[in-house]
Design a protein around this motif. Sequence first.
Motif, short mmCIF file in Angstrom:
data_model
loop_
_atom_site.label_atom_id
_atom_site.label_comp_id
_atom_site.label_asym_id
_atom_site.label_seq_id
_atom_site.Cartn_x
_atom_site.Cartn_y
_atom_site.Cartn_z
N SER A 86 43.61 -0.01 -85.32
CA SER A 86 44.33 -1.28 -85.26
C SER A 86 44.77 -1.70 -86.66
CB SER A 86 43.44 -2.36 -84.65
OG SER A 86 43.15 -2.08 -83.31
N GLN A 87 46.06 -1.95 -86.79
CA GLN A 87 46.64 -2.43 -88.04
C GLN A 87 46.79 -3.95 -88.02
OE1 GLN A 87 50.35 -0.49 -88.83
NE2 GLN A 87 50.82 -1.70 -90.65
N VAL A 88 46.75 -4.51 -86.82
CA VAL A 88 46.93 -5.95 -86.60
C VAL A 88 45.84 -6.43 -85.66
CG1 VAL A 88 48.42 -7.72 -85.56
CG2 VAL A 88 49.43 -5.91 -86.97
N VAL A 89 45.32 -7.63 -85.93
CA VAL A 89 44.48 -8.33 -84.97
C VAL A 89 45.20 -9.62 -84.58
CG1 VAL A 89 42.32 -9.59 -84.59
CG2 VAL A 89 42.29 -7.39 -85.79
N VAL A 116 44.50 3.18 -91.40
CA VAL A 116 45.72 2.49 -90.98
C VAL A 116 46.60 2.29 -92.21
CG1 VAL A 116 44.55 1.27 -89.09
CG2 VAL A 116 44.73 0.17 -91.34
N PRO A 117 47.88 1.99 -92.01
CA PRO A 117 48.74 1.66 -93.16
C PRO A 117 48.23 0.43 -93.91
CG PRO A 117 50.06 2.14 -91.22
CD PRO A 117 48.63 2.05 -90.75
N ARG A 118 48.66 0.30 -95.14
CA ARG A 118 48.15 -0.79 -95.98
C ARG A 118 48.73 -2.16 -95.61
NH1 ARG A 118 44.84 0.28 -99.93
NH2 ARG A 118 44.51 2.46 -100.52
N ASP A 119 49.80 -2.18 -94.87
CA ASP A 119 50.41 -3.45 -94.47
C ASP A 119 49.71 -3.99 -93.24
OD1 ASP A 119 52.05 -5.61 -94.17
OD2 ASP A 119 53.79 -4.48 -93.46
N ALA A 166 55.59 -11.10 -85.73
CA ALA A 166 54.92 -11.09 -87.04
C ALA A 166 54.29 -9.74 -87.38
CB ALA A 166 53.86 -12.18 -87.09
N PHE A 167 54.30 -8.78 -86.45
CA PHE A 167 53.68 -7.47 -86.68
C PHE A 167 54.50 -6.66 -87.68
CE2 PHE A 167 51.38 -6.64 -82.36
CZ PHE A 167 50.86 -7.91 -82.38
N PRO A 168 53.87 -5.86 -88.52
CA PRO A 168 54.60 -4.81 -89.23
C PRO A 168 55.18 -3.82 -88.24
CG PRO A 168 52.41 -5.17 -90.18
CD PRO A 168 52.45 -5.92 -88.89
N ALA A 169 56.25 -3.17 -88.63
CA ALA A 169 56.92 -2.24 -87.71
C ALA A 169 55.96 -1.14 -87.26
CB ALA A 169 58.14 -1.62 -88.41
N GLY A 170 55.90 -0.93 -85.94
CA GLY A 170 55.11 0.15 -85.38
C GLY A 170 53.61 -0.07 -85.37
N PRO A 198 48.24 -1.48 -77.23
CA PRO A 198 48.71 -0.13 -76.91
C PRO A 198 47.64 0.66 -76.15
CG PRO A 198 47.90 -0.18 -79.15
CD PRO A 198 47.79 -1.60 -78.63
N VAL A 199 48.02 1.78 -75.60
CA VAL A 199 47.06 2.69 -74.98
C VAL A 199 46.03 3.10 -76.02
CG1 VAL A 199 46.73 4.95 -73.91
CG2 VAL A 199 48.70 3.53 -73.27
N GLY A 200 44.76 3.02 -75.65
CA GLY A 200 43.67 3.28 -76.58
C GLY A 200 43.26 2.07 -77.38
N GLY A 201 43.94 0.94 -77.17
CA GLY A 201 43.61 -0.31 -77.86
C GLY A 201 42.72 -1.19 -77.00
N PHE A 202 42.31 -2.32 -77.58
CA PHE A 202 41.31 -3.18 -76.92
C PHE A 202 41.76 -4.63 -76.88
CE2 PHE A 202 39.07 0.54 -78.34
CZ PHE A 202 38.22 0.82 -77.29
N PHE A 203 41.35 -5.29 -75.81
CA PHE A 203 41.51 -6.73 -75.63
C PHE A 203 40.11 -7.27 -75.40
CE2 PHE A 203 44.61 -10.10 -74.26
CZ PHE A 203 43.70 -11.10 -74.02
N LEU A 204 39.66 -8.16 -76.26
CA LEU A 204 38.33 -8.75 -76.13
C LEU A 204 38.45 -10.18 -75.62
CD1 LEU A 204 35.31 -9.01 -76.43
CD2 LEU A 204 35.63 -9.41 -78.88
N VAL A 205 37.87 -10.45 -74.46
CA VAL A 205 37.79 -11.81 -73.93
C VAL A 205 36.41 -12.35 -74.31
CG1 VAL A 205 37.86 -13.26 -71.88
CG2 VAL A 205 39.31 -11.22 -72.03
#
Length: 263
Positions: A86-89, A116-119, A166-170, A198-205
Amino acid sequence: MRGSLVCVEAPEEPADRTDHTHHTDGTGSGDALLPPRVEAAPDGDVRAYWKARERQHVRDVYAGVRIKKFPEDLRMMEHLMWLSRSQVVVELGTHFGGSALWFRDRLRALAGYGRVPRDVRVVTLDLRQDKARAALSAADPSYEDGITLLEGDITDPDTARRARAAFPAGARCMVVEDTLHTYDTTAAALRNFAPLVPVGGFFLVEDGIVDVPELRPPGMPGGVLPAVRDWLAGPDGAGFRQRRDLERYGLTCHPGGWLERVR
């Protein structure tokens, strides 16, 4: 609910304080700003220990800003950020911003290891951000380099679109839902923000404990776990699976809330 723990805790602090950012001069005087102490010992009551930990965590801070999360849950979130790259939360419910700082710093650590990328970026949403803006500015005047504060209603689909912008590209993201913990808000958060994962990503409730009678904090109406159940059973949730196996540390505020996108 018996087990091998007993708790001894410090008196609770007042529920409301005007200063939610704290600083220490390095002489030990900052100890008073640590969370209340909870001690575990053999042959005690697990439920009492859990309750003490729940009261303790609302008095905790990160980088001097209130955070209100179990360390065990933070550790699992860190694992999932690493595994999912994950590059973004996206954080739904900012409060004072302590968790936004924590997420940003963990993302920076992932970038430092080349995971992950630095951005990296935390996009954190609430109806009003005045308190968070003040607390974050006091803790880190350059917080905007990695944290975007958005104001909006999570029940409005346009709020999710603004967050995505607000996400960095990709960038891949993880979503953490920490709002009112009712059926309607949980359902809206899943409906509007799960498509960002995305696929393989997580959503925490967060805070499914509101639907566990033995653990429910006072004044919480509940509805989180029914909303998760209904969403997973419908077409929108068909691409996700509930990961109860991720509740690995014995204590969690989020039973049933760890969701992975699998398709």
